[in-house]
Design a protein around this motif. Structure first.
Motif, PDB file in Angstrom:
ATOM      1  N   HIS A  32      -3.625  -8.658  -5.977  1.00 48.52           N
ATOM      2  CA  HIS A  32      -2.238  -8.182  -6.037  1.00 48.52           C
ATOM      3  C   HIS A  32      -2.140  -6.770  -5.474  1.00 48.52           C
ATOM      4  N   GLN A  33      -0.941  -6.439  -4.994  1.00 48.58           N
ATOM      5  CA  GLN A  33      -0.687  -5.081  -4.513  1.00 48.58           C
ATOM      6  C   GLN A  33       0.735  -4.668  -4.879  1.00 48.58           C
ATOM      7  N   CYS A  34       0.923  -3.345  -4.960  1.00 49.73           N
ATOM      8  CA  CYS A  34       2.261  -2.823  -5.208  1.00 49.73           C
ATOM      9  C   CYS A  34       2.968  -2.590  -3.871  1.00 49.73           C
ATOM     10  N   HIS A  35       4.196  -2.078  -3.898  1.00 51.18           N
ATOM     11  CA  HIS A  35       4.957  -1.841  -2.668  1.00 51.18           C
ATOM     12  C   HIS A  35       4.317  -0.757  -1.810  1.00 51.18           C
ATOM     13  N   ASN A  36       3.511   0.091  -2.400  1.00 46.98           N
ATOM     14  CA  ASN A  36       2.844   1.154  -1.649  1.00 46.98           C
ATOM     15  C   ASN A  36       1.459   0.743  -1.145  1.00 46.98           C
ATOM     16  N   GLY A  37       1.046  -0.513  -1.412  1.00 44.46           N
ATOM     17  CA  GLY A  37      -0.218  -1.013  -0.878  1.00 44.46           C
ATOM     18  C   GLY A  37      -1.424  -0.839  -1.778  1.00 44.46           C
ATOM     19  N   HIS A  38      -1.239  -0.340  -2.991  1.00 37.35           N
ATOM     20  CA  HIS A  38      -2.363  -0.197  -3.919  1.00 37.35           C
ATOM     21  C   HIS A  38      -2.698  -1.564  -4.519  1.00 37.35           C
ATOM     22  N   THR A  39      -3.977  -1.881  -4.605  1.00 37.54           N
ATOM     23  CA  THR A  39      -4.403  -3.212  -5.036  1.00 37.54           C
ATOM     24  C   THR A  39      -5.088  -3.189  -6.398  1.00 37.54           C
ATOM     25  N   LEU A  40      -5.125  -4.362  -7.030  1.00 37.33           N
ATOM     26  CA  LEU A  40      -5.888  -4.557  -8.251  1.00 37.33           C
ATOM     27  C   LEU A  40      -6.045  -6.048  -8.480  1.00 37.33           C
ATOM     28  N   CYS A  41      -6.987  -6.416  -9.369  1.00 38.23           N
ATOM     29  CA  CYS A  41      -7.305  -7.832  -9.598  1.00 38.23           C
ATOM     30  C   CYS A  41      -6.272  -8.477 -10.516  1.00 38.23           C
ATOM     31  N   SER A  42      -6.264  -9.794 -10.524  1.00 41.38           N
ATOM     32  CA  SER A  42      -5.267 -10.528 -11.305  1.00 41.38           C
ATOM     33  C   SER A  42      -5.447 -10.323 -12.801  1.00 41.38           C
ATOM     34  N   THR A  43      -6.684 -10.138 -13.251  1.00 38.77           N
ATOM     35  CA  THR A  43      -6.930  -9.911 -14.679  1.00 38.77           C
ATOM     36  C   THR A  43      -6.317  -8.595 -15.136  1.00 38.77           C
TER      37      THR A  43
ATOM     38  N   GLY B  61       5.262  -6.409  -9.231  1.00 35.27           N
ATOM     39  CA  GLY B  61       5.881  -7.633  -8.730  1.00 35.27           C
ATOM     40  C   GLY B  61       4.835  -8.713  -8.515  1.00 35.27           C
ATOM     41  N   ASP B  62       5.085  -9.597  -7.548  1.00 40.28           N
ATOM     42  CA  ASP B  62       4.165 -10.707  -7.267  1.00 40.28           C
ATOM     43  C   ASP B  62       3.735 -10.699  -5.803  1.00 40.28           C
ATOM     44  N   ILE B  63       3.369  -9.532  -5.304  1.00 40.95           N
ATOM     45  CA  ILE B  63       2.964  -9.405  -3.913  1.00 40.95           C
ATOM     46  C   ILE B  63       1.460  -9.630  -3.798  1.00 40.95           C
ATOM     47  N   ARG B  64       1.074 -10.575  -2.967  1.00 38.76           N
ATOM     48  CA  ARG B  64      -0.347 -10.841  -2.697  1.00 38.76           C
ATOM     49  C   ARG B  64      -0.809 -10.000  -1.511  1.00 38.76           C
ATOM     50  N   CYS B  65      -2.019  -9.494  -1.586  1.00 39.71           N
ATOM     51  CA  CYS B  65      -2.615  -8.774  -0.455  1.00 39.71           C
ATOM     52  C   CYS B  65      -3.444  -9.768   0.355  1.00 39.71           C
ATOM     53  N   LEU B  66      -2.762 -10.512   1.220  1.00 40.11           N
ATOM     54  CA  LEU B  66      -3.421 -11.571   1.981  1.00 40.11           C
ATOM     55  C   LEU B  66      -4.452 -11.027   2.954  1.00 40.11           C
ATOM     56  N   ALA B  67      -4.182  -9.831   3.509  1.00 42.22           N
ATOM     57  CA  ALA B  67      -5.125  -9.245   4.474  1.00 42.22           C
ATOM     58  C   ALA B  67      -6.475  -8.986   3.808  1.00 42.22           C
ATOM     59  N   LEU B  68      -6.451  -8.452   2.585  1.00 43.11           N
ATOM     60  CA  LEU B  68      -7.703  -8.158   1.883  1.00 43.11           C
ATOM     61  C   LEU B  68      -8.407  -9.452   1.474  1.00 43.11           C
ATOM     62  N   GLU B  69      -7.639 -10.465   1.145  1.00 39.80           N
ATOM     63  CA  GLU B  69      -8.242 -11.754   0.820  1.00 39.80           C
ATOM     64  C   GLU B  69      -8.941 -12.349   2.046  1.00 39.80           C
ATOM     65  N   LYS B  70      -8.362 -12.164   3.233  1.00 37.46           N
ATOM     66  CA  LYS B  70      -8.982 -12.640   4.471  1.00 37.46           C
ATOM     67  C   LYS B  70     -10.265 -11.872   4.772  1.00 37.46           C
ATOM     68  N   ILE B  71     -10.240 -10.559   4.539  1.00 35.36           N
ATOM     69  CA  ILE B  71     -11.448  -9.749   4.748  1.00 35.36           C
ATOM     70  C   ILE B  71     -12.575 -10.255   3.847  1.00 35.36           C
ATOM     71  N   ALA B  72     -12.230 -10.566   2.600  1.00 35.74           N
ATOM     72  CA  ALA B  72     -13.236 -11.046   1.653  1.00 35.74           C
ATOM     73  C   ALA B  72     -13.900 -12.324   2.160  1.00 35.74           C
ATOM     74  N   GLU B  73     -13.119 -13.196   2.801  1.00 38.73           N
ATOM     75  CA  GLU B  73     -13.658 -14.458   3.313  1.00 38.73           C
ATOM     76  C   GLU B  73     -14.718 -14.248   4.382  1.00 38.73           C
ATOM     77  N   SER B  74     -14.655 -13.113   5.094  1.00 39.23           N
ATOM     78  CA  SER B  74     -15.583 -12.869   6.194  1.00 39.23           C
ATOM     79  C   SER B  74     -16.865 -12.164   5.762  1.00 39.23           C
TER      80      SER B  74
END
Length: 306
Positions: free
Chosen positions: A56-67, A84-97
Motif C-alpha cells: 500500500h501507499q499514500c498519496h505522497n508515495g510512502h509505502t507500507l505492508c498490508s499488516t 486509502g486503498d492505493i496499491r503500489c504496483l510499481a514496487l510489486e513489479k520490482i519485487a517480482e524481478s
C-alpha cells in the motif's frame, strides 16, 4: 508440585566424529547495489519486514505492508495522510524481478530464490534455527544445535551424559499427583549427535500415566538414521518400546500428544515399583543405535554400540 529425583547410570562408548552443527562462518552472496537498494525499498517502515502484495501507499508515495496498514489505523506513518486503498504496483513489479539469498545464509543455506518464493522456502529451510527443546517452560530461545546444547546446560541446568545406553531410576514420593505435568529432561551425546530423553506424568483422558520418549537434536531426515529402545519393569513383568526418535522440529507437546513413546499407566507403574505402592520407583533402561545401510542388500542394519 513435587519433583522427581533421578539416579543415572550411563555406559560410555566410542563415538563417531561427525557432529551435527551449523556453519556460522558462511559468506554472504555478492548482492549488487541495485538489488540491495531495491530490497531497501521493499522494507516496511513500520515493522521493517519485507513487504509482499498487496503493498500500500499514500498519496505522497510512502509505502507500507498490508499488516501494518491496519495497525496505523489507515494513516501514513511518514506524513500522517490518509492511506486509502492505493496499491503500489510499481514496487510489486520490482519485487517480482528480484532474486535474494535465504535469510539463513549465515547458518549455511546456499539457496537463492525469487522474491515471492523466499518466504515459503524459509518456513521449511533445513538451516533455520531450532526452538529450545526444554519442556518445562515457554522458552523462546532459538539457535543452532551447538548453541542450544550450551543453553540447555548453562541456563536450564539439564543433565548431560555421553553414551548410547542409559539406566534411570525415577522416584516420586506422591505418585497420586499428576494434575500438573511432572517432567524431566536429560541430554545424551552419542554417535556425534545429541538426543533429548523426556520423562513426565500427565492425564491421558481420565487415566494418570507416565511417559518416556526420545527426541533428536537435528532435522527429521537425520533422525530417521537412528533408533532407540526403552524398557521398564519389576515383579517379573516388563514393558518395552522401540522406535525412531522424533526431531526437535516437532514440539514436545506434539510428540507427547501423539503418544509416540513408552506409556506406563499409574497402576502398572506402582506395580513395577513394588512395596506398598505408595511411592513411585521406576527404573527405565534404554539404548540408542544408528541404522547402517547394507551396501549389498540395500537394507538398514543396526550399528549397536558395545
Amino acid at each position: 508440585m513435587e519433583s522427581i529425583s533421578i539416579d543415572s547410570t550411563v555406559t560410555m562408548m566410542e563415538e563417531d566424529e561427525h557432529p551435527h552443527q551449523f556453519s556460522s562462518t558462511s559468506k554472504l552472496h555478492n548482492i549488487g547495489p541495485a538489488t540491495t537498494s531495491a530490497h531497501d525499498l521493499l522494507e516496511c517502515p513500520v515493522c521493517t519486514n519485507s513487504m509482499y502484495p498487496p503493498i500500500h501507499q499514500c498519496h505522497n508515495g510512502h509505502t507500507l505492508c498490508s499488516t501494518c496498514k491496519t495497525r496505523v489505523h489507515n494513516r501514513c506513518p511518514t506524513c500522517r495522510q490518509e492511506l486509502g486503498d492505493i496499491r503500489c504496483l510499481a514496487l510489486e513489479k520490482i519485487a517480482e524481478s528480484l532474486e535474494l539469498p535465504c535469510r539463513y545464509i549465515s547458518l549455511g543455506c546456499p539457496e537463492i530464490f525469487p522474491y515471492y518464493s523466499k518466504l515459503k522456502h524459509e518456513a521449511v529451510c533445513n538451516f533455520r534455527p531450532y526452538n529450545c527443546p526444554y519442556a518445562g517452560s515457554d522458552c523462546s530461545v532459538v539457535g543452532d544445535i551447538p548453541y542450544l546444547v550450551g543453553h540447555l546446560r548453562d541456563d536450564h541446568r539439564v543433565d548431560m551424559h555421553s553414551g548410547c545406553t542409559f539406566n534411570h531410576r525415577y522416584v516420586k514420593s506422591n505418585p497420586m499427583e499428576v494434575e500438573n505435568a511432572t517432567w524431566m529432561l536429560t541430554v545424551f551425546h552419542c554417535f556425534g549427535q545429541y538426543f533429548c530423553l523426556h520423562f513426565e506424568a500427565f492425564q491421558l483422558g481420565t487415566a494418570p500415566v507416565y511417559m518416556a520418549f526420545l527426541r533428536f537434536m537435528g532435522d527429521e531426515r537425520e533422525a530417521r538414521n537412528y533408533s532407540y529402545s526403552l524398557e521398564v519393569g519389576g515383579n517379573g513383568r516388563k514393558l518395552t518400546f522401540e522406535g525412531s526418535p522424533r526431531s526437535i522440529r516437532d514440539s514436545h507437546k506434539k510428540v507427547r500428544d501423539s503418544h509416540d513413546g513408552l506409556i506406563i499407566y499409574r497402576n502398572m507403574a506402582l506395580f513395577f515399583s513394588g512395596g506398598d505402592r505408595k511411592e513411585l520407583k521406576l527404573r527405565v533402561t534404554g539404548r540408542i543405535w544408528k541404522e547402517q545401510q547394507n551396501p549389498e542388500g540395500g537394507v538398514c542394519m543396526p550399528n549397536l554400540c558395545s
